[in-house]
Write a protein that holds these residues in place. Structure first.
Motif, PDB file in Angstrom:
ATOM      1  N   GLU A 242       0.765  -1.235  -0.024  1.00 46.08           N
ATOM      2  CA  GLU A 242       0.024   0.228   0.015  1.00 46.08           C
ATOM      3  C   GLU A 242       0.900   1.201  -0.091  1.00 46.08           C
ATOM      4  O   GLU A 242       0.658   2.216  -0.722  1.00 46.08           O
ATOM      5  CB  GLU A 242      -0.795   0.132   1.071  1.00 46.08           C
ATOM      6  CG  GLU A 242      -2.212  -0.451   0.933  1.00 46.08           C
ATOM      7  CD  GLU A 242      -2.980  -0.421   2.424  1.00 46.08           C
ATOM      8  OE1 GLU A 242      -3.188   1.014   2.842  1.00 46.08           O
ATOM      9  OE2 GLU A 242      -3.652  -1.418   2.693  1.00 46.08           O
ATOM     10  N   MET A 243       1.947   1.345   0.815  1.00 44.34           N
ATOM     11  CA  MET A 243       2.751   2.619   1.093  1.00 44.34           C
ATOM     12  C   MET A 243       3.503   2.684  -0.028  1.00 44.34           C
ATOM     13  O   MET A 243       3.944   3.863  -0.501  1.00 44.34           O
ATOM     14  CB  MET A 243       3.717   2.298   2.106  1.00 44.34           C
ATOM     15  CG  MET A 243       2.766   2.510   3.476  1.00 44.34           C
ATOM     16  SD  MET A 243       3.948   2.740   4.897  1.00 44.34           S
ATOM     17  CE  MET A 243       4.369   1.111   5.273  1.00 44.34           C
ATOM     18  N   LEU A 244       4.196   1.622  -0.909  1.00 47.46           N
ATOM     19  CA  LEU A 244       5.067   1.692  -1.786  1.00 47.46           C
ATOM     20  C   LEU A 244       5.284   1.384  -3.201  1.00 47.46           C
ATOM     21  O   LEU A 244       6.024   1.885  -4.009  1.00 47.46           O
ATOM     22  CB  LEU A 244       6.534   0.960  -1.273  1.00 47.46           C
ATOM     23  CG  LEU A 244       6.869   1.298   0.258  1.00 47.46           C
ATOM     24  CD1 LEU A 244       7.965   0.107   0.809  1.00 47.46           C
ATOM     25  CD2 LEU A 244       7.514   2.636   0.187  1.00 47.46           C
ATOM     26  N   GLU A 245       4.055   0.646  -3.360  1.00 47.50           N
ATOM     27  CA  GLU A 245       4.214   0.182  -4.898  1.00 47.50           C
ATOM     28  C   GLU A 245       4.025   1.176  -5.907  1.00 47.50           C
ATOM     29  O   GLU A 245       3.911   0.846  -7.115  1.00 47.50           O
ATOM     30  CB  GLU A 245       3.196  -1.075  -4.865  1.00 47.50           C
ATOM     31  CG  GLU A 245       1.592  -0.941  -4.714  1.00 47.50           C
ATOM     32  CD  GLU A 245       1.065  -2.106  -4.916  1.00 47.50           C
ATOM     33  OE1 GLU A 245       1.379  -3.196  -5.385  1.00 47.50           O
ATOM     34  OE2 GLU A 245      -0.307  -2.162  -4.666  1.00 47.50           O
ATOM     35  N   THR A 246       3.318   2.308  -5.602  1.00 44.40           N
ATOM     36  CA  THR A 246       2.917   3.278  -6.533  1.00 44.40           C
ATOM     37  C   THR A 246       4.321   4.087  -7.090  1.00 44.40           C
ATOM     38  O   THR A 246       4.298   4.532  -8.134  1.00 44.40           O
ATOM     39  CB  THR A 246       1.904   4.503  -6.193  1.00 44.40           C
ATOM     40  OG1 THR A 246       2.568   4.769  -5.005  1.00 44.40           O
ATOM     41  CG2 THR A 246       0.649   3.781  -5.801  1.00 44.40           C
ATOM     42  N   LYS A 247       5.240   4.016  -6.012  1.00 41.22           N
ATOM     43  CA  LYS A 247       6.612   4.592  -6.478  1.00 41.22           C
ATOM     44  C   LYS A 247       7.698   3.645  -6.887  1.00 41.22           C
ATOM     45  O   LYS A 247       8.692   4.033  -7.701  1.00 41.22           O
ATOM     46  CB  LYS A 247       6.873   5.530  -5.251  1.00 41.22           C
ATOM     47  CG  LYS A 247       6.342   6.707  -5.032  1.00 41.22           C
ATOM     48  CD  LYS A 247       6.949   7.605  -3.978  1.00 41.22           C
ATOM     49  CE  LYS A 247       6.849   9.186  -4.363  1.00 41.22           C
ATOM     50  NZ  LYS A 247       7.607   9.867  -3.731  1.00 41.22           N
ATOM     51  N   TYR A 248       7.680   2.370  -6.345  1.00 35.25           N
ATOM     52  CA  TYR A 248       8.625   1.642  -6.436  1.00 35.25           C
ATOM     53  C   TYR A 248       8.315   0.151  -6.993  1.00 35.25           C
ATOM     54  O   TYR A 248       7.012  -0.106  -6.819  1.00 35.25           O
ATOM     55  CB  TYR A 248       9.315   1.335  -5.100  1.00 35.25           C
ATOM     56  CG  TYR A 248       9.921   2.513  -4.303  1.00 35.25           C
ATOM     57  CD1 TYR A 248      10.931   3.058  -5.027  1.00 35.25           C
ATOM     58  CD2 TYR A 248       9.352   2.909  -3.241  1.00 35.25           C
ATOM     59  CE1 TYR A 248      11.510   4.266  -4.435  1.00 35.25           C
ATOM     60  CE2 TYR A 248       9.665   4.378  -3.034  1.00 35.25           C
ATOM     61  CZ  TYR A 248      10.821   5.046  -3.442  1.00 35.25           C
ATOM     62  OH  TYR A 248      11.152   6.115  -2.810  1.00 35.25           O
TER      63      TYR A 248
END
Length: 182
Positions: A26-32
């Motif tokens: 949730e926290m990271l998959e949009t950027k990484y």
């Protein structure tokens, strides 16, 4: 038309708790781009099976308490591998004792976070370590370039130096012949 979109940096998440894996997603998959290893064996396999440096993660988020391994020992193992040494490792754990943090840092961890993690702090630490990794890569490339220039210079200087050394040997030989009383 070519896309100017930059490829996402990869992060290897070594975590056995499904809840935490989903939280990271949730926290990271949009950027990484996220690689997930749910135990030490998968983490080692992932890191050892990288075909080249373009496949490697830019950073590892590593839990300490895994079902088949100790994250601090995994950290030591990664940091003892010359090809993985430069990849930053952030230990993310529920262990809060200062001695645990010190053990992790002595093992080669670049940072240490205690769960539950603050999203803003996690983002900042990830970005800082990825930026340092990029700078390291640039310095390494510049160093390689300088070494190539030095090799060319040394090669180019060999011919004139050989000629000079040859003349010096001839001069030395002629002075020895002139001093010979026979």
């Amino acid at each position: 038309m070519l896309s100017s979109k930059k490829a996402k940096k990869r992060i290897l998440i070594v975590e056995d708790e499904l809840f935490n894996i989903e939280l990271y997603k949730e926290m990271l998959e949009t950027k990484y781009e996220l690689l997930i290893a749910e135990n030490g064996e998968q983490a080692i396999s992932t890191m050892e099976n990288l075909s080249d440096s373009s496949d490697e993660p830019g950073l590892v988020l590593l839990d300490v308490m895994l079902p088949d391994a100790n994250g601090i020992e995994l950290c030591k193992r990664f940091k003892s591998n010359k090809t993985l040494l430069h990849i930053p490792i952030i230990i993310v754990t529920t262990l809060e004792a200062p001695e645990d943090k010190i053990r992790a840092l002595k093992a080669g961890a670049n940072d240490y976070l205690v769960k539950p993690v603050d999203q803003s702090e996690l983002f900042l630490k990830i970005q800082n370590h990825l930026t340092m990794g990029e700078q390291f890569e640039r310095i390494k490339q510049q160093n390689d370039e300088i070494n190539r220039y030095v090799e060319v210079i040394i090669h180019d200087l060999k011919n004139p130096l050989s000629v000079i050394l040859g003349y010096m040997e001839l001069m030395e030989l002629s002075t020895t012949v002139n001093k010979d009383p026979h």
